[in-house]
Motif scaffolding. Structure first.
Motif, PDB file in Angstrom:
ATOM      1  N   THR A 136       0.832  -1.212   0.000  1.00 26.20           N
ATOM      2  CA  THR A 136       0.000   0.000   0.000  1.00 26.20           C
ATOM      3  C   THR A 136       0.864   1.259   0.000  1.00 26.20           C
ATOM      4  O   THR A 136       0.637   2.184  -0.794  1.00 26.20           O
ATOM      5  CB  THR A 136      -0.914   0.006   1.248  1.00 26.20           C
ATOM      6  OG1 THR A 136      -1.703  -1.180   1.251  1.00 26.20           O
ATOM      7  CG2 THR A 136      -1.826   1.223   1.237  1.00 26.20           C
ATOM      8  N   ILE A 137       1.866   1.299   0.877  1.00 26.05           N
ATOM      9  CA  ILE A 137       2.754   2.468   0.959  1.00 26.05           C
ATOM     10  C   ILE A 137       3.521   2.636  -0.352  1.00 26.05           C
ATOM     11  O   ILE A 137       3.700   3.763  -0.844  1.00 26.05           O
ATOM     12  CB  ILE A 137       3.714   2.319   2.151  1.00 26.05           C
ATOM     13  CG1 ILE A 137       2.933   2.307   3.468  1.00 26.05           C
ATOM     14  CG2 ILE A 137       4.730   3.447   2.174  1.00 26.05           C
ATOM     15  CD1 ILE A 137       3.768   1.920   4.671  1.00 26.05           C
TER      16      ILE A 137
ATOM     17  N   GLN B 243       3.488   5.930  -2.725  1.00 24.36           N
ATOM     18  CA  GLN B 243       4.716   6.643  -3.068  1.00 24.36           C
ATOM     19  C   GLN B 243       4.922   6.712  -4.572  1.00 24.36           C
ATOM     20  O   GLN B 243       5.441   7.708  -5.089  1.00 24.36           O
ATOM     21  CB  GLN B 243       5.931   5.961  -2.399  1.00 24.36           C
ATOM     22  CG  GLN B 243       5.894   5.957  -0.883  1.00 24.36           C
ATOM     23  CD  GLN B 243       6.071   7.340  -0.277  1.00 24.36           C
ATOM     24  OE1 GLN B 243       5.461   8.303  -0.717  1.00 24.36           O
ATOM     25  NE2 GLN B 243       6.895   7.439   0.742  1.00 24.36           N
ATOM     26  N   GLN B 244       4.516   5.670  -5.263  1.00 24.23           N
ATOM     27  CA  GLN B 244       4.657   5.681  -6.725  1.00 24.23           C
ATOM     28  C   GLN B 244       3.735   6.722  -7.355  1.00 24.23           C
ATOM     29  O   GLN B 244       4.078   7.332  -8.369  1.00 24.23           O
ATOM     30  CB  GLN B 244       4.368   4.291  -7.283  1.00 24.23           C
ATOM     31  CG  GLN B 244       5.511   3.315  -7.033  1.00 24.23           C
ATOM     32  CD  GLN B 244       5.182   1.899  -7.442  1.00 24.23           C
ATOM     33  OE1 GLN B 244       4.265   1.673  -8.218  1.00 24.23           O
ATOM     34  NE2 GLN B 244       5.916   0.943  -6.906  1.00 24.23           N
ATOM     35  N   THR B 245       2.541   6.941  -6.764  1.00 20.35           N
ATOM     36  CA  THR B 245       1.651   7.991  -7.290  1.00 20.35           C
ATOM     37  C   THR B 245       2.245   9.380  -7.067  1.00 20.35           C
ATOM     38  O   THR B 245       1.863  10.337  -7.747  1.00 20.35           O
ATOM     39  CB  THR B 245       0.265   7.922  -6.604  1.00 20.35           C
ATOM     40  OG1 THR B 245       0.440   8.126  -5.187  1.00 20.35           O
ATOM     41  CG2 THR B 245      -0.416   6.595  -6.868  1.00 20.35           C
ATOM     42  N   ARG B 246       3.191   9.463  -6.122  1.00 26.25           N
ATOM     43  CA  ARG B 246       3.863  10.747  -5.871  1.00 26.25           C
ATOM     44  C   ARG B 246       5.133  10.893  -6.718  1.00 26.25           C
ATOM     45  O   ARG B 246       5.905  11.821  -6.514  1.00 26.25           O
ATOM     46  CB  ARG B 246       4.214  10.855  -4.390  1.00 26.25           C
ATOM     47  CG  ARG B 246       2.990  10.856  -3.472  1.00 26.25           C
ATOM     48  CD  ARG B 246       3.394  10.818  -2.021  1.00 26.25           C
ATOM     49  NE  ARG B 246       4.221  11.963  -1.672  1.00 26.25           N
ATOM     50  CZ  ARG B 246       4.890  12.077  -0.522  1.00 26.25           C
ATOM     51  NH1 ARG B 246       4.819  11.092   0.362  1.00 26.25           N
ATOM     52  NH2 ARG B 246       5.614  13.139  -0.264  1.00 26.25           N
ATOM     53  N   GLY B 247       5.364   9.950  -7.613  1.00 31.68           N
ATOM     54  CA  GLY B 247       6.493  10.043  -8.531  1.00 31.68           C
ATOM     55  C   GLY B 247       7.751   9.367  -8.067  1.00 31.68           C
ATOM     56  O   GLY B 247       8.813   9.524  -8.684  1.00 31.68           O
ATOM     57  N   ILE B 248       7.679   8.604  -6.970  1.00 29.67           N
ATOM     58  CA  ILE B 248       8.857   7.871  -6.481  1.00 29.67           C
ATOM     59  C   ILE B 248       8.888   6.509  -7.161  1.00 29.67           C
ATOM     60  O   ILE B 248       8.061   5.649  -6.869  1.00 29.67           O
ATOM     61  CB  ILE B 248       8.817   7.728  -4.947  1.00 29.67           C
ATOM     62  CG1 ILE B 248       8.837   9.112  -4.298  1.00 29.67           C
ATOM     63  CG2 ILE B 248       9.981   6.887  -4.453  1.00 29.67           C
ATOM     64  CD1 ILE B 248       8.702   9.092  -2.799  1.00 29.67           C
TER      65      ILE B 248
END
Length: 275
Positions: free
Chosen positions: A176-177, A181-186
């Protein structure tokens, strides 16, 4: 795609129907035989039995493929380390030297060394399915009850049970985390450089650690409210009595243990020597 790491898998199978204490005792007997013997014939029989029992459990290999890959990687590393640090161990044990490939120094490759390391590998292949079966087919609460029945403190049993129970939860939190984080570009994919990916993993691990600490606090408070640890003994909701199948399984395991020990030590040497 979600990857299952390790945890209880509910199925309807003869292995799941056995009591937790039966599975624990059988696992201890199985592991003891594998550790004590270097007889290839005994290890081969145990390996075949392990595979048959694994098939009976109705657990598919692809469900635990991630764990198996990690175990096989460590097994390969272990074999390399044995050869690097003790390349003539087989020659020393079996008392002969049949060279396959000559090399500098003590690193001649011999059939004795290959046979010795094959036995080491067999021992792992005998124990690993038994260990996985015990974890995958025994509910954590029943596992805690089994530990307590063999004399281990129920506090330790509960601690082990909680650790096993929350492995899938931590795995789910990690996914989930990571998605957040991937949706935030990480980016954690192979498109990023390894050093950048390792740095990005930290952005997942920190929230995961804090969420785990929150869960620990909740569990600690709940256990304290229920006066956990006040009494020396406790009852178990999920403990099951021994049935006919459990008794038969224990008798068969004991007979196999005795037979394996007789075959292994009948000549006073636990190493089977075909040379």
């Amino acid at each position: 795609m979600a990857v299952n790491i390790l945890g209880y898998m509910e199925r309807t199978s003869p292995i799941h129907n056995l009591s937790g204490i039966t599975k624990l005792i059988v696992f201890l007997i199985w592991s003891s035989v594998a550790m004590l013997t270097y007889d290839t014939r005994v290890l081969a029989v145990l390996l075949i039995a392990s595979l048959v029992i694994f098939q009976l459990s109705k657990i598919r290999l692809k469900e635990i493929s991630f764990v198996l890959i990690i175990i096989l990687a460590f097994l390969a590393l272990n074999n390399v380390a044995i050869y690097v640090f003790s390349p003539q161990e087989g020659v020393h044990i079996y008392g002969s030297s049949h060279v396959i490939w000559e090399s500098a120094g003590r690193y001649n490759l011999t059939w004795e060394q290959l046979f010795y390391q094959m036995n080491i590998t067999l021992k792992y292949f005998v124990v690993i399915p038994a260990a996985l079966l015990f974890i995958l087919t025994t509910h954590p609460s029943e596992f805690a009850a089994s530990l307590n029945k063999v004399g281990i403190s129920y506090k330790i049993g509960i601690a082990v049970s909680l650790a096993l129970r929350y492995i899938p939860d931590i795995q789910r939190d990690f996914r989930t985390i990571a998605q957040v984080q991937q949706t935030r570009g990480i980016d954690l994919s192979k498109n990023e450089k390894l050093t950048k990916r390792l740095k990005n993993v930290v952005s997942i691990m920190l929230p995961l650690i804090f969420s785990s600490l929150d869960r620990i606090e909740v569990i600690s408070n709940a256990m304290e409210l229920r006066s956990f640890g006040k009494h020396k003994k406790r009852t178990w909701y999920s403990a099951r009595p021994l049935l006919k199948a459990d008794v038969i399984t224990l008798i068969i395991s004991l007979v196999l243990f005795i037979a394996a020990m007789v075959i292994t030590f009948h000549d006073g040497n636990r190493f089977y020597n075909p040379f």
